[in-house]
Design an enzyme around this catalytic site. Structure first.
Site, PDB file in Angstrom:
ATOM      1  N   TRP A   1     -10.247  -5.432  -3.696  1.00  0.00           N
ATOM      2  CA  TRP A   1     -11.418  -5.592  -2.835  1.00  0.00           C
ATOM      3  C   TRP A   1     -11.129  -4.751  -1.595  1.00  0.00           C
ATOM      4  O   TRP A   1     -10.489  -5.223  -0.647  1.00  0.00           O
ATOM      5  CB  TRP A   1     -11.619  -7.056  -2.438  1.00  0.00           C
ATOM      6  CG  TRP A   1     -12.000  -7.926  -3.583  1.00  0.00           C
ATOM      7  CD1 TRP A   1     -13.259  -8.221  -4.010  1.00  0.00           C
ATOM      8  CD2 TRP A   1     -11.105  -8.645  -4.457  1.00  0.00           C
ATOM      9  NE1 TRP A   1     -13.207  -9.069  -5.095  1.00  0.00           N
ATOM     10  CE2 TRP A   1     -11.904  -9.342  -5.393  1.00  0.00           C
ATOM     11  CE3 TRP A   1      -9.703  -8.768  -4.553  1.00  0.00           C
ATOM     12  CZ2 TRP A   1     -11.353 -10.140  -6.392  1.00  0.00           C
ATOM     13  CZ3 TRP A   1      -9.160  -9.554  -5.542  1.00  0.00           C
ATOM     14  CH2 TRP A   1      -9.984 -10.226  -6.458  1.00  0.00           C
ATOM     15  N   ARG A   2     -11.513  -3.492  -1.657  1.00  0.00           N
ATOM     16  CA  ARG A   2     -11.187  -2.597  -0.547  1.00  0.00           C
ATOM     17  C   ARG A   2     -12.348  -1.658  -0.203  1.00  0.00           C
ATOM     18  O   ARG A   2     -12.178  -0.754   0.605  1.00  0.00           O
ATOM     19  CB  ARG A   2      -9.928  -1.780  -0.881  1.00  0.00           C
ATOM     20  CG  ARG A   2     -10.164  -0.722  -1.932  1.00  0.00           C
ATOM     21  CD  ARG A   2      -8.934  -0.152  -2.587  1.00  0.00           C
ATOM     22  NE  ARG A   2      -7.906   0.363  -1.713  1.00  0.00           N
ATOM     23  CZ  ARG A   2      -6.815   1.004  -2.164  1.00  0.00           C
ATOM     24  NH1 ARG A   2      -6.659   1.189  -3.477  1.00  0.00           N
ATOM     25  NH2 ARG A   2      -5.909   1.452  -1.344  1.00  0.00           N
TER      26      ARG A   2
ATOM     27  N   LYS B   1       8.511  14.258  -9.233  1.00  0.00           N
ATOM     28  CA  LYS B   1       9.098  13.034  -9.784  1.00  0.00           C
ATOM     29  C   LYS B   1       8.538  12.800 -11.180  1.00  0.00           C
ATOM     30  O   LYS B   1       7.371  13.098 -11.433  1.00  0.00           O
ATOM     31  CB  LYS B   1       8.734  11.839  -8.881  1.00  0.00           C
ATOM     32  CG  LYS B   1       9.318  11.925  -7.491  1.00  0.00           C
ATOM     33  CD  LYS B   1       8.538  11.073  -6.493  1.00  0.00           C
ATOM     34  CE  LYS B   1       7.249  11.731  -6.097  1.00  0.00           C
ATOM     35  NZ  LYS B   1       6.393  10.916  -5.209  1.00  0.00           N
TER      36      LYS B   1
ATOM     37  N   ALA C   1       7.758   2.739  -7.136  1.00  0.00           N
ATOM     38  CA  ALA C   1       8.937   3.585  -7.397  1.00  0.00           C
ATOM     39  C   ALA C   1       8.811   4.907  -6.636  1.00  0.00           C
ATOM     40  O   ALA C   1       9.718   5.318  -5.900  1.00  0.00           O
ATOM     41  CB  ALA C   1       9.069   3.860  -8.898  1.00  0.00           C
ATOM     42  N   GLY C   2       7.661   5.549  -6.810  1.00  0.00           N
ATOM     43  CA  GLY C   2       7.448   6.844  -6.151  1.00  0.00           C
ATOM     44  C   GLY C   2       7.438   6.707  -4.635  1.00  0.00           C
ATOM     45  O   GLY C   2       7.943   7.574  -3.920  1.00  0.00           O
ATOM     46  N   ASP C   3       6.895   5.597  -4.141  1.00  0.00           N
ATOM     47  CA  ASP C   3       6.831   5.377  -2.687  1.00  0.00           C
ATOM     48  C   ASP C   3       8.241   5.207  -2.114  1.00  0.00           C
ATOM     49  O   ASP C   3       8.559   5.739  -1.044  1.00  0.00           O
ATOM     50  CB  ASP C   3       6.014   4.116  -2.361  1.00  0.00           C
ATOM     51  CG  ASP C   3       4.638   4.128  -3.003  1.00  0.00           C
ATOM     52  OD1 ASP C   3       4.110   5.227  -3.239  1.00  0.00           O
ATOM     53  OD2 ASP C   3       4.102   3.041  -3.264  1.00  0.00           O
TER      54      ASP C   3
ATOM     55  N   GLY D   1       0.889  -1.165   0.000  1.00  0.00           N
ATOM     56  CA  GLY D   1       0.000   0.000   0.000  1.00  0.00           C
ATOM     57  C   GLY D   1       0.923   1.210   0.000  1.00  0.00           C
ATOM     58  O   GLY D   1       1.993   1.154   0.616  1.00  0.00           O
ATOM     59  N   ASP D   2       0.552   2.278  -0.689  1.00  0.00           N
ATOM     60  CA  ASP D   2       1.539   3.337  -0.941  1.00  0.00           C
ATOM     61  C   ASP D   2       2.245   3.863   0.317  1.00  0.00           C
ATOM     62  O   ASP D   2       3.464   3.921   0.385  1.00  0.00           O
ATOM     63  CB  ASP D   2       0.946   4.476  -1.789  1.00  0.00           C
ATOM     64  CG  ASP D   2      -0.190   5.234  -1.127  1.00  0.00           C
ATOM     65  OD1 ASP D   2      -0.752   4.755  -0.120  1.00  0.00           O
ATOM     66  OD2 ASP D   2      -0.522   6.334  -1.626  1.00  0.00           O
TER      67      ASP D   2
ATOM     68  N   GLY E   1       9.400   9.707 -13.485  1.00  0.00           N
ATOM     69  CA  GLY E   1      10.014   8.491 -14.025  1.00  0.00           C
ATOM     70  C   GLY E   1      11.517   8.656 -14.125  1.00  0.00           C
ATOM     71  O   GLY E   1      12.154   9.152 -13.186  1.00  0.00           O
TER      72      GLY E   1
HETATM   73  P1  ADP Z   1       5.421   6.901  -9.470  1.00  0.00           P
HETATM   74  O1  ADP Z   1       5.662   5.562  -8.820  1.00  0.00           O
HETATM   75  O2  ADP Z   1       4.828   7.890  -8.498  1.00  0.00           O
HETATM   76  O3  ADP Z   1       4.714   6.826 -10.783  1.00  0.00           O
HETATM   77  P2  ADP Z   1       7.702   7.865 -11.020  1.00  0.00           P
HETATM   78  O4  ADP Z   1       7.475   6.914 -12.150  1.00  0.00           O
HETATM   79  O5  ADP Z   1       7.577   9.293 -11.331  1.00  0.00           O
HETATM   80  O6  ADP Z   1       6.840   7.509  -9.723  1.00  0.00           O
HETATM   81  O7  ADP Z   1       9.144   7.575 -10.448  1.00  0.00           O
HETATM   82  C1  ADP Z   1       9.524   7.900  -9.155  1.00  0.00           C
HETATM   83  C2  ADP Z   1      11.021   7.894  -9.079  1.00  0.00           C
HETATM   84  O8  ADP Z   1      11.492   6.579  -9.407  1.00  0.00           O
HETATM   85  C3  ADP Z   1      11.695   8.811 -10.076  1.00  0.00           C
HETATM   86  O9  ADP Z   1      11.810  10.125  -9.592  1.00  0.00           O
HETATM   87  C4  ADP Z   1      13.059   8.141 -10.221  1.00  0.00           C
HETATM   88  O10 ADP Z   1      13.889   8.499  -9.143  1.00  0.00           O
HETATM   89  C5  ADP Z   1      12.720   6.662 -10.099  1.00  0.00           C
HETATM   90  N1  ADP Z   1      12.549   6.053 -11.423  1.00  0.00           N
HETATM   91  C6  ADP Z   1      11.391   5.756 -12.062  1.00  0.00           C
HETATM   92  N2  ADP Z   1      11.629   5.191 -13.279  1.00  0.00           N
HETATM   93  C7  ADP Z   1      12.976   5.121 -13.394  1.00  0.00           C
HETATM   94  C8  ADP Z   1      13.883   4.609 -14.397  1.00  0.00           C
HETATM   95  N3  ADP Z   1      13.455   4.047 -15.534  1.00  0.00           N
HETATM   96  N4  ADP Z   1      15.200   4.713 -14.149  1.00  0.00           N
HETATM   97  C9  ADP Z   1      15.678   5.233 -13.009  1.00  0.00           C
HETATM   98  N5  ADP Z   1      14.886   5.721 -12.039  1.00  0.00           N
HETATM   99  C10 ADP Z   1      13.565   5.668 -12.213  1.00  0.00           C
END
Ligand code: ADP
Length: 307
Positions: free
Chosen positions: A101-102, A225, A256-258, A28-29, A227
């Site tokens: 299911w939440r 953020k 990733a964001g978490d 969960g985030d 990606g």
């Molecule tokens: P969310 O999970 O909120 O969609 P993002 O996709 O914006 O988050 O990514 C969050 C963080 O994860 C980015 O700021 C970066 O640090 C890291 N990240 C995401 N994708 C990549 C990637 N392909 N290579 C390196 N770091 C990544």
């Protein structure tokens, strides 16, 4: 000891191992961020603020919180409800789908437990963190009380941090999500948005515009953020662009964001600079996306953070 509390929901995660067996996990985030913060910065108290039930799965969830060294002072037990569940399925092309299911999960009832005494106890914390998922999940009739409690904590000097984490399926319509997010951004001291959230809600596609959206509403520290693209930060009136080392072997971008948030906030609470905190957040996120699942094995994470 610095103290941060994560407000929201943790769920049971199920994923088929074979035709007759499901692998079980918890995610969960806010839970993901709490775990990664604690792993990277064990000296900080990282706590969950949530509701579980009184059944076996709830007890296993709270056991997991303790295994991850999370503080459970504000993990409440609802008498009749139990945690939400989600299923991850992967089709022949490798595309993942999530079924949740939440709708009646225990965490939705959080405000029943969030009384004045709890506000007093949380008032001495350094930070509270909540996301757009928590906003969507808390039953609509308690939203006003939620805002009242967060306002009280802010007035007591607790730094309020918000990550929009927009999930369209959790909201009846975009209008309500926007209204709630704008209220959150106006109230939060720090905002840690992803560009995608704003693209889905407002059609905003650049990190710069996301930054402007938050700073014009008074956020003191903003981390956008995007990606593998640069992270954009704002603090003390200064905007900075931080480049990210792209990961080539991306396996699963869940959390990733978490993970970024956990690393970033842990670093900031430890007194590190914005630059150092972005680096630590990016290493945490860049590691997590190279392995399947929201929570990767501790040994792998710890090794990456140490290097
Ligand atoms: P969310 O999970 O909120 O969609 P993002 O996709 O914006 O988050 O990514 C969050 C963080 O994860 C980015 O700021 C970066 O640090 C890291 N990240 C995401 N994708 C990549 C990637 N392909 N290579 C390196 N770091 C990544």
């Amino acid at each position: 000891m610095k103290r941060i509390y994560f407000i929201g929901e943790c769920m049971l995660e199920l994923k088929a191992k074979d035709e007759s067996t499901m692998a079980q996990s918890f995610a969960g985030d806010v839970y993901n961020s709490a775990v990664y913060l604690k792993r990277a910065f064990p000296q900080i108290l990282s706590g969950m603020v949530t509701v579980i039930g009184q059944n076996t799965i709830s007890h296993r969830m709270s056991q997991r919180f303790l295994q991850e060294q999370l503080n459970t002072d504000f993990v409440f037990e609802h008498e009749t409800k139990s945690p939400g569940v989600y299923l991850i399925e992967t089709d022949a092309q490798g595309e993942r789908t999530f079924t949740f299911w939440r709708n009646d999960s225990a965490a939705r009832q959080l405000m029943q437990f969030f009384d004045d005494g709890m506000v007093n106890q949380l008032s001495t914390a350094d930070m509270v963190f909540f996301s757009g998922v928590a906003l969507a999940v808390i039953v609509p009739e308690s939203r006003e009380l939620f805002w009242q409690r967060i306002t009280q904590l802010k007035q007591a000097g607790v730094t309020v941090v918000f990550d929009p984490n927009f999930r369209a399926s959790l909201w009846p319509d975009k209008k309500l999500a926007k209204q709630q997010f704008e209220q959150a951004i106006l109230l939060a001291d720090w905002v840690l948005p992803g560009v995608e959230d704003f693209t889905a809600l407002y059609g905003i596609e650049s990190a710069q515009q996301v930054m402007d959206f938050c700073t014009t509403r008074g956020a003191q520290e903003v981390v956008v953020k995007n990606g593998p693209a640069s992270v954009l930060t704002y603090s003390n009136g200064t905007k900075t662009e931080h480049s990210i080392t792209p990961v080539t072997k991306v396996v699963d971008t869940t959390s990733a964001g978490d993970a970024f948030n956990g690393g970033y906030l842990g670093a900031r609470l430890s007194g590190l600079t914005l630059e150092q905190a972005v680096k630590i957040g990016a290493v945490a996120a860049g590691t997590v996306i190279q392995y399947p699942g929201a929570i990767i094995p501790k040994a792998i994470f710890d090794q990456a953070m140490a290097s």
